[in-house]
Scaffold this motif. Structure first.
Motif, short mmCIF file in Angstrom:
data_model
loop_
_atom_site.label_atom_id
_atom_site.label_comp_id
_atom_site.label_asym_id
_atom_site.label_seq_id
_atom_site.Cartn_x
_atom_site.Cartn_y
_atom_site.Cartn_z
N GLY A 109 -18.82 25.45 64.31
CA GLY A 109 -17.47 25.96 64.18
C GLY A 109 -16.46 24.98 64.73
O GLY A 109 -16.82 23.94 65.30
N ASP B 40 -16.55 29.53 62.35
CA ASP B 40 -16.65 28.56 61.26
C ASP B 40 -15.99 29.11 60.00
O ASP B 40 -16.52 30.01 59.36
CB ASP B 40 -18.12 28.22 60.99
CG ASP B 40 -18.27 27.04 60.03
OD1 ASP B 40 -17.25 26.55 59.52
OD2 ASP B 40 -19.43 26.62 59.80
N ARG C 241 -21.38 31.18 63.86
CA ARG C 241 -20.54 30.70 62.77
C ARG C 241 -19.58 31.78 62.26
O ARG C 241 -18.46 31.47 61.85
CB ARG C 241 -21.41 30.18 61.62
CG ARG C 241 -22.21 28.92 61.95
CD ARG C 241 -22.96 28.42 60.73
NE ARG C 241 -22.04 27.88 59.74
CZ ARG C 241 -22.20 28.01 58.42
NH1 ARG C 241 -23.21 28.72 57.94
NH2 ARG C 241 -21.33 27.47 57.60
#
Length: 283
Positions: free
Chosen positions: A215, A118, A114
């Motif tokens: 993500g 993300d 992430r």
């Protein structure tokens, strides 16, 4: 006494009711109320909620604004409804959610991915949303007993997190880890129990796919390969869901924890679990 919009959504979405058996009374100026089949009523249309003055089921008045009758939860000619107070028809927001957080030992590889992919990592912990959007945090005192009742209907279960997939958007894709690899049924049961009690939440028109977002990427394939290489199949017990809320510019934080199987509620707000490798929240 329930409001007219709460009664309407309660009857419409709870499978224990048959909407065809219900009639609504609509106030008309200088004339007796107009009787309209519940299925023909259009929420948000030309008729505001305050003009709904009664509901009938099989010819029996079960809700009446003037007299204060509120008997939808009683047995009426074989009609069995929910107990009073078990629906909260409050419009959803996007600063709250009912979610499952994986246990702390599983965070490291998820957060590693992430961090790179993300943009929401500073706003959300690793999570699986069961109901998002949810009612505003100011409604949590009314919502908590309903969440408790819903979760009491589903015992704790073991989730298997395995398989990396993606959702396609108009611009790019969202890549996610599947938390329902061991079976969708307990997740769907949780979702259904919550939707019955919060009929205006969850974006039901979009369906429900349990997922843990990793993500976003214009091309999902490199991210999928990376995630598959780093994320071995994992298992975890789902013993509780949390009510998350975001205040101001701070990230989503746990405000309450509700246990599956019992509905027990822990009211104290808690910070994210210690030792997580994710970045600090934005200031």
């Amino acid at each position: 006494m329930h409001t007219s919009d709460e009664i309407y959504h309660r009857v419409l979405w709870d499978p224990r009711f048959d909407p065809e058996r219900f009639v609504m009374g609509i106030a008309e100026r200088g004339a007796p109320p107009k009787r309209v089949a519940l299925e023909d009523f259009v929420p948000g249309g030309e008729i505001p909620w305050h003009r709904v003055v009664f509901f009938e089921a099989d010819g029996h008045v079960v809700w009446d604004r003037a007299s204060g009758v509120d008997r939808v939860g009683e047995v009426v000619d074989g009609l069995v409804g929910p107990e009073p107070g078990d629906v909260l028809a409050v419009p959803a927001g996007h600063r709250t959610a009912v979610a499952w957080l994986p246990p702390d030992p599983l965070w490291a590889p998820i957060q590693h991915i992430r961090r790179a992919h993300d943009r929401q990592i500073r706003r959300w912990p690793p999570h699986v949303n069961v109901l998002f959007g949810f009612v505003p945090e100011g409604e949590f005192p009314r919502a908590l007993p309903l969440v408790s009742a819903a979760l009491a209907e589903t015992p704790p279960f073991t989730a298997r997190l395995a398989g990396v997939h993606w959702f396609a958007h108009r611009e790019g894709t969202t890549v996610w880890l599947d938390p329902a690899a061991a079976g969708l049924e307990p997740w769907a049961r949780l979702r259904e129990s919550l939707e019955l009690r919060f009929p205006l939440c969850g974006g039901r028109s979009h369906g429900f796919t349990p997922h843990l977002s990793l993500g976003r990427s214009p091309d999902p394939h490199p991210l999928v390969r990376e995630a598959e290489a780093l994320l071995a199949p994992m298992t975890a017990r789902v013993t509780e869901l949390v009510l998350l809320a975001r205040r101001g510019d701070e990230p989503m934080r746990v405000r309450h924890r509700v246990h599956l199987g019992t509905g027990d509620v822990h009211h104290a707000a808690e910070p994210p679990p210690p030792g997580n490798p994710g970045p600090p929240p934005a200031v």
